[in-house]
Design an enzyme around this catalytic site. Structure first.
Site, mmCIF file in Angstrom:
data_model
loop_
_atom_site.group_PDB
_atom_site.id
_atom_site.type_symbol
_atom_site.label_atom_id
_atom_site.label_comp_id
_atom_site.label_asym_id
_atom_site.label_seq_id
_atom_site.Cartn_x
_atom_site.Cartn_y
_atom_site.Cartn_z
ATOM 1 N N HIS A 6 -19.127 -5.593 24.041
ATOM 2 C CA HIS A 6 -18.097 -4.925 24.837
ATOM 3 C C HIS A 6 -17.745 -3.561 24.256
ATOM 4 O O HIS A 6 -16.612 -3.112 24.327
ATOM 5 C CB HIS A 6 -16.831 -5.785 24.911
ATOM 6 C CG HIS A 6 -17.035 -7.097 25.573
ATOM 7 N ND1 HIS A 6 -17.339 -8.238 24.889
ATOM 8 C CD2 HIS A 6 -17.022 -7.436 26.888
ATOM 9 C CE1 HIS A 6 -17.471 -9.237 25.737
ATOM 10 N NE2 HIS A 6 -17.300 -8.779 26.956
ATOM 11 N N ASP A 50 -47.554 14.630 27.027
ATOM 12 C CA ASP A 50 -46.729 13.457 26.752
ATOM 13 C C ASP A 50 -46.409 13.270 25.277
ATOM 14 O O ASP A 50 -45.784 12.284 24.895
ATOM 15 C CB ASP A 50 -47.397 12.186 27.300
ATOM 16 C CG ASP A 50 -48.831 12.039 26.818
ATOM 17 O OD1 ASP A 50 -49.218 12.776 25.888
ATOM 18 O OD2 ASP A 50 -49.553 11.199 27.374
ATOM 19 N N ASP A 85 -48.254 12.495 22.713
ATOM 20 C CA ASP A 85 -48.876 11.366 22.009
ATOM 21 C C ASP A 85 -50.140 11.746 21.256
ATOM 22 O O ASP A 85 -50.800 10.879 20.675
ATOM 23 C CB ASP A 85 -49.199 10.246 22.998
ATOM 24 C CG ASP A 85 -50.318 10.614 23.971
ATOM 25 O OD1 ASP A 85 -50.635 11.822 24.100
ATOM 26 O OD2 ASP A 85 -50.869 9.696 24.611
ATOM 27 N N HIS A 86 -50.503 13.031 21.232
ATOM 28 C CA HIS A 86 -51.795 13.394 20.657
ATOM 29 C C HIS A 86 -51.870 13.079 19.167
ATOM 30 O O HIS A 86 -52.873 12.516 18.690
ATOM 31 C CB HIS A 86 -52.093 14.875 20.895
ATOM 32 C CG HIS A 86 -53.453 15.287 20.405
ATOM 33 N ND1 HIS A 86 -54.612 14.893 21.036
ATOM 34 C CD2 HIS A 86 -53.842 16.022 19.324
ATOM 35 C CE1 HIS A 86 -55.656 15.388 20.384
ATOM 36 N NE2 HIS A 86 -55.214 16.065 19.339
ATOM 37 N N ASP A 99 -53.472 24.573 22.401
ATOM 38 C CA ASP A 99 -53.830 23.231 22.850
ATOM 39 C C ASP A 99 -53.889 22.282 21.667
ATOM 40 O O ASP A 99 -54.469 22.600 20.622
ATOM 41 C CB ASP A 99 -55.180 23.269 23.562
ATOM 42 C CG ASP A 99 -55.611 21.891 24.015
ATOM 43 O OD1 ASP A 99 -54.968 21.342 24.921
ATOM 44 O OD2 ASP A 99 -56.578 21.360 23.437
ATOM 45 N N ALA A 100 -53.320 21.108 21.837
ATOM 46 C CA ALA A 100 -53.272 20.138 20.738
ATOM 47 C C ALA A 100 -54.671 19.644 20.375
ATOM 48 O O ALA A 100 -54.997 19.492 19.189
ATOM 49 C CB ALA A 100 -52.380 18.956 21.120
#
Length: 574
Positions: free
Chosen positions: A214, A390, A392-393, A547-548
């Site tokens: 609560h 995203d 995640d690379h 670029d990753a």
């Protein structure tokens, strides 16, 4: 933060109206809450309830095999006695009513007043309190009711659905409560509709131990722990207050409070399960998910109910509600799928030539160096990728590299081509995503080109392996120079490496020169707009950031430039 509302003061009423409209085929609204449509035979009415903000509790548990009705108060507020009376009166089917709720002062008072009024009207009404929260008191009768609500409510509902009389339903509900213990932690507070600040906050890097549902903070704060340590905290907290029973079979709930999501809970269960095994406890049909929540609170709890034969029977029983459905018949006839024997990469490895055996340690060392460099740059690669992708690379590259190195470590005596092939397969299997597929295919192709049985390995063999790596990625990804992908770094590297080797330069010099070109080419991708992959729809956001994939490739080939002869490789990272 609770984002969607019209008038914050009307949030509870508005959300309930939407809920009732969605499930009008199986329940209906009455003043104060909802009741289920009735079956062909009358049953004891199990009426659950409390404040809003806990969905699926309480309205989401109304239906066959569970509750006959739910009283719905304002957010985190006990429903009034009038609301309880209204719902219970409407839910009564002539066999009596059981009111069940968590042990909170307002609920005890209002449900108690309603019960007296129902009794005066001749309706046999019983009360079953839920007191499962071991952190809230050493005295069982004084404990709060939190996620154990679910277990107790289900026992009551299953007994009622089976046709038991009110004495038997009450007895089983009380037995379930006596056998149930819950322990939880909070990571962040919840925010009421219309409010700007949460009801409480947890210091950075800490968790509140002994949460309520609560908006109460934990009983005390402790340093935030990894999932493995948190699992031990939860299990130990419950076992310190385990009920007096010889039972070893337990119903289990791993409950999310609102923003601790399913994947995290699955991971936590993976750590809890072996601890239960260690204590000689057998989990029975564990439930993992959001069952008793607290708006957008971050946190989780573990609930154990020690099962005798009767309690196990009601735990197994079918139920069908808006938020919870169990159909044992649907899976009763299923059998585990069978598969053929898994490939054994070590057993299948072709014997290498002496030259292949000599070069294999260089390949293994190179893969371990690759693992080190992607781990060291994981966060930065994720940051770059998150600009228009995203994010995640970095994580994907680490998972792929870890899998590749682990696979190669099992292949003692294998040649260089076989090492790369197996590394590629392991990478693709574990990393997932676009980069996982591409790197896996590229390494496997490089291994096929390198082979294991050459009488001599020359710099041209390295060039052919790189050619095969790039060709596999071009064929699979359908990208080209200028598309802002890994290839914008890999193709310049490939060309410079071939030119230098064909010009007679030693491999180490040729590789380092190609790596310098790859690094420059990767940096230059910041000027490009992506034409492939997830970044393409957000092309403008990507401009200005390299670029990753190209960046990670450049980092890797630069690090590999130091490996030219067999050495003692870095230890595999776990």
């Amino acid at each position: 933060m609770t984002t969607l509302y019209n008038d914050p003061a009307e949030f509870a009423e508005d959300q309930l109206a939407g809920f009732v409209d969605l499930y009008a085929d199986r329940l209906r609204a009455v003043p104060g809450g909802v009741i289920s449509h009735r079956g062909s035979e009358p049953i004891v009415a199990v009426v659950v309830g409390g404040g809003s903000g806990h969905y699926p509790a309480f309205a989401g548990l109304v239906g066959p095999g569970f509750a006959s009705g739910a009283v719905v108060g304002n957010i985190f507020t006990s429903p009034s006695a009038a609301q309880v009376y209204s719902v219970a009166k409407a839910a009564d089917q002539g066999r009596g009513v059981i009111l069940t709720f968590g042990n909170y002062a307002g609920d005890v008072m209002n449900f108690g007043i309603a019960a007296e009024r129902l009794r005066r009207e001749g309706i046999d009404t019983r009360i079953v309190l839920v007191t499962d929260d071991v952190a809230s008191s050493e005295i069982e009768e004084q404990r709060r009711g939190i996620a154990g609500d679910f277990t107790v409510f289900k026992a009551l509902g299953a007994a009622a659905a089976a046709g038991a009389d009110i004495d038997e339903v009450e007895r089983l509900g009380r037995a379930a409560n006596a056998a149930t213990r819950t322990y939880g932690v909070a990571f962040s507070g919840c925010t009421m509709p219309g409010a700007v600040e949460p009801l409480f906050s947890v210091p950075d890097g800490h968790m509140g131990v002994g949460l309520g549902i609560h908006g109460e903070p934990g009983i005390h704060d402790a340093p935030l722990a990894p999932a493995r340590d948190l699992a031990a905290t939860l299990v130990d907290g419950i076992l310190s207050a385990r009920p007096s029973t010889d039972a070893t079979r337990v119903a289990v709930i791993v409950n999310g409070l609102g923003t601790t999501k399913y994947e995290e809970l699955f991971l936590l269960w993976n750590e809890i399960r072996p601890l239960l095994d260690t204590w000689g406890l057998t989990p029975v049909e564990p439930e993992v998910g959001e069952l008793v929540t607290s708006l957008d609170m971050g946190g989780c709890s573990l609930t154990l109910t020690w099962l005798d034969d009767e309690l196990e029977s009601v735990w197994h029983a079918d139920a069908y509600t808006p938020a919870y459905r169990k159909h044992t018949s649907a899976i009763a006839e299923l059998r585990p799928a069978t598969f053929g024997a898994a490939a054994d990469d070590a057993a299948d490895a072709p014997p290498p030539s002496p030259a292949g055996a000599a070069i294999a340690p260089v390949v293994a060392a190179g893969l371990t160096e690759l693992q080190w460099v992607v781990r060291a740059n994981e966060e930065e690669l994720g940051r770059i990728d998150a600009v228009a992708g995203d994010g995640d690379h970095g994580r994907g590259m680490v998972k792929g590299a870890d899998a590749a190195v682990h696979a190669v470590a099992q292949l003692e005596g294998a040649g260089p081509g076989w090492l790369l092939r197996c590394a590629g397969r392991a990478w693709a299997a574990e990393a997932g995503g676009t980069s996982g597929v591409l790197w896996g295919a590229g390494l496997e192709a490089a291994g096929a080109a390198l082979g294991d049985d050459c009488a001599e390995y020359t710099p041209l063999h390295a060039v052919r392996a790189v050619d095969a790596y790039v060709s596999a990625i071009v064929e699979l990804g359908r990208a080209e120079l200028g598309d802002k992908t890994l290839l914008d770094s890999a193709i310049p590297f490939q060309r410079v490496l071939r030119d230098h080797v064909e010009a007679g330069h030693p491999l180490v010099d040729a590789w380092r020169a190609a790596a310098v070109t790859a690094t420059s080419a990767a940096a230059a991708t910041s000027l490009l707009s992506p034409k492939k992959g997830r970044a393409r729809p957000l092309a403008e956001k990507s401009v200005g950031t390299p670029d990753a994939g190209a960046t990670s490739f450049a980092l890797i080939v630069e690090a590999l430039g130091t490996l030219t002869v067999p050495t003692s490789p870095r230890k595999e990272l776990r």
